[in-house]
Design an enzyme around this catalytic site. Sequence first.
Site, PDB file in Angstrom:
ATOM      1  N   ALA A   1       1.007  -1.396   0.070  1.00 14.26           N
ATOM      2  CA  ALA A   1      -0.166  -0.044   0.084  1.00 14.26           C
ATOM      3  C   ALA A   1       0.913   1.256  -0.095  1.00 14.26           C
ATOM      4  CB  ALA A   1      -0.913   0.192   1.224  1.00 14.26           C
TER       5      ALA A   1
ATOM      6  N   GLU B   1      11.431  -8.038  -7.831  1.00 21.73           N
ATOM      7  CA  GLU B   1      10.884  -9.123  -7.147  1.00 21.73           C
ATOM      8  C   GLU B   1      11.152  -9.052  -5.694  1.00 21.73           C
ATOM      9  OE1 GLU B   1      12.801  -8.833  -9.750  1.00 21.73           O
ATOM     10  OE2 GLU B   1      11.738  -9.819 -11.545  1.00 21.73           O
TER      11      GLU B   1
ATOM     12  N   SER C   1      11.218  -3.896  -1.048  1.00 22.91           N
ATOM     13  CA  SER C   1      12.134  -2.924  -0.601  1.00 22.91           C
ATOM     14  C   SER C   1      13.247  -3.542   0.236  1.00 22.91           C
ATOM     15  CB  SER C   1      11.456  -1.803   0.282  1.00 22.91           C
ATOM     16  OG  SER C   1      10.691  -2.613   0.968  1.00 22.91           O
TER      17      SER C   1
ATOM     18  N   ASP D   1      15.022  11.725   0.542  1.00 22.94           N
ATOM     19  CA  ASP D   1      14.471  10.651   1.581  1.00 22.94           C
ATOM     20  C   ASP D   1      15.262   9.296   0.966  1.00 22.94           C
ATOM     21  OD1 ASP D   1      13.038   9.561   3.249  1.00 22.94           O
ATOM     22  OD2 ASP D   1      11.047   9.499   2.134  1.00 22.94           O
TER      23      ASP D   1
END
Length: 981
Positions: free
Chosen positions: A627, A701, A704, A744
């Site tokens: 999300a 794949e 993170s 960031d």
Amino acid sequence: MDCKPLTFFLFLFFISLTESTIYPSNEVNLLDSKASQGELGWISSPSHGWEEISGVDEHYTPIRTFQVCNIMEYSQNNWLRTNWIPRKSAQKIYVELKFTLRDCNSIPLVLGTCKETFNLHYLETDEDQGAKFREHQFSKIDTIAADESFTQSDLGDRILKLNTEVREVGPITKKGFYLAFQDVGACVALVSVRVYFKKCPFMVKNLAMFPDTVPMDSQSLVEVRGSCVNNSKEEEPPKMYCSTEGEWLVPIGKCLCNIGYEEREVSCQACRPGFYKASSGNLACSKCPPHSYAHQEGSVHCDCEKNYFRAEGDPASMACTRPPSAPGNVISVINETSVILDWSWPADTGGRKDVTFNVVCKRCWPGPRQCEPCRGAVRFLPRASGLTNTTVTVADLLAHTNYTFEIEAQNGVSSLAPALRQFAAVTITTNQAAPSQVTVIRKDRTSRNSISLSWLEPERPNGIILDYEVKYYEKQEQETSYTILRSKGTNVTLSGLKPDTTYLLQIRARTAAGYGSSSRKFEFETSPDSFSISSENSQVVLIAISSAVAIILLTVLLYVVIGRFCGSSKSKHPDEKRLHFGNGHLRLPGIRTYVDPHTYEDPSQAVHEFAKELDASCIAIDKVVGAGEFGEVCSGRLRLPSKKEICVAIKTLKTGYTEKQRRDFLSEASIMGQFDHPNIIRLEGVVTRSKPVMIVTEYMENGSLDSFLRKHDAQFTVIQLVGMLRGIASGMKYLSDMGYVHRDLAARNILVNSNLVCKVSDFGLSRVLEDDPEAAYTTRGGKIPIRWTAPEAIAYRKFTSASDVWSYGIVLWEVMSYGERPYWEMSNQDVIKAVDEGYRLPPPMDCPAALYQLMLDCWQKDRNNRPKFEQIVSILDKLIRNPSSLKITANTTSRPANLLLDRNSTDITSFRTMGDWLESVRTLPCKEAFSGVSYSSCDTLAKTSAEDFKKIGVTIVGPQKKVVSSIKALETHTKDGPVPV
Ligand code: ACK
């Protein structure tokens, strides 16, 4: 014939005809026979003439009358004299006689000479002469005849007609006088005698008092000055004239009631409590207006209730008012370095209509009360104070800066109640903004083929100017073909120009925020070609040319030799990169720079410039993998016509989005679409023409990096980890070369594919502020991922590639600690404090010293001392090429290693070998490891209070426990051998 019966009749009839004895107020009686209760005692001469008769009137009040009726005898001369009448102040007197008179014709058998008149006389004397009466002393006033006489039949009808005659006598000068009535043979009854004089009576006219005034005897009027009644004052001197008739005439002037008094019944009376009168005048007192009171009588104003005020110039009749409440609902719309502030009218205007607004600009830094008034050229449109509308535009702010705007609603009484003043505040952070225009360009030198120019930096650079773009073309070419030069400095030499040609030139500056707008077009001319050779000086010219050629050749030779000697392959102007464009298109490849989508007036134009529009029918969504801020992230497949199907990640924009959300969402694609590098996540395209709006990228794949590492704790070789880090550094080098500052950079924003290739992701303009769950609000209001951010970026939003390098150091630490959370559970505030005091994260377990050294270099306080990404890439390359260099680790004990290192006392760079490092740490006294807290031994440190930990920036229970446990471990291991730091 006896006449008594006749007189009897006269009297009988007379009383019923008596009139009321109320006299006009301007008449002062000197004598009134009717008022006499007893005998009048007037002198009758001869004594058988006038006769005094008593009777009663209809109220049975006794009255006295005189009558005579000696008509049966000849030669009558009967006198009746009054008593002495003092004149008092009279000058002219009036004698009013009421009498009845018998008609001679109606009397049968009259023997004498019947008369129908009698005479009225007077005599002035200074004193009463008593009974002494001498006819000849009297002066006749008049003969009195009856207007109405009566007959026998009248007697029968019992109707007697009363005559009233008034005679004026004057001026009277002596102290008194007598009146005398002479009868010469009439039948008359003197019913009443009244003597009076006239006066103008006391009167209050126009609030002025006029005293009793006796008029003059002559025709002239008496002018009388009035005096104002109590509690009033003259507006115009009051006067009136007293006429001889005792009437007041022609009032002039007037008096007005004093303040606090009102006219009531010809006087001025004090205002009652609760009422006031602020001005003199004949108005009534007014009721105190709302929020005021008057407890006293005669108030000239009403006092305001507590917390209510009256502004200078407010009329006393106005309600007391108070300062307005604060404006509400402040909305700020930031556009680069301008902000439009909009607010709503205060809920309480304080009862006034004169509400205006003042806007105060403050520039703020983190920390308590770290604000100061905005200086410099901040512009308020239309102005900063006295605003009558609820909006203001503030322009020319600094880019990337926190500002607080205080908006105060003011009214006419705000200055009287500073303690009650309220304002609304809004804190904003300006966006990055492109630099302003270059306005001053100077021509330094011109030759046949070149022009040297210099210019001034734009007035508002809005950041660090990376370089300037100089675009020029021949005027007659009409911009169809032009050349672009880049210069890091503020001067440039345009060479290779045609002689005697006019060129047009424009310059624009570039910062991390992109290009500013181009300067206006400047026109320059090269020198004319004056080398036409004439026959007589051709020889001279030839010599000159040969010398010039020789000099040039010599120069070129020298240049080549020196260039070789220095081993330099740099161009003469290393800062200048030249691009040639024809027909507006790129002719030669050069360095591309990142363009801030914000610089586009229409952000959707930026999306379509940098991102391919995909047909939704080419995309197949397989499953949801996560999300994001704007909606779900899915995995799926993209099949473009005549291309192989590929796996993609699809970011969707949830339904019900606002226009701003759509813009922000797509801004990521506008940015990503500008990049093309193996370590930057690749944009496949966007779907904007159908819903849902999507951003399609290559599929990674392994997701993170942070979660991937946590999942695979301690499963990779150092070389594998360094390989991943090298990829990230390479991607970051590319971004910094493009002039893009990520802001960031963190392991959570790096994606890993199936080949362990790491790619930088998470772009977008508002993402740093809104999307990252790690981002926290700083005291200055901005949202920053504290643990990953360089101190100067936290402190004053100095985001640069150097601050990205700091973040890279943290990513390095995250990678080497397999996804550990930087600074563990320390609070953001403690992290800021500790870093500011010089503490740095310790090396992760088994971290090669060289990598830890690299981390520390990335965390240099002075950003100029930090390595560039280019250097980081080359350091990592060297380490990969020489794996043994990675064998020296910064520590060898088990994780976690929770102590922050004090850079002041522990210089890791001095540890060339593991032995050095261990020895150093072993002998490092605790007090040195914790500057600012004095400890004699590590024993005491273990017993240290929370207060003491605060001093070194460790305030929360979690880290404190960890620190203490580590100290304990430190003790143990110091004895045993290996030492955690
Ligand atoms: O850690 P993850 O699995 O990797 O969970 C997050 C999630 O979506 C929300 O960002 C994943 N994600 C994002 N972009 C990609 C991508 N290009 N390929 C695969 N996964 C992705 C991310």
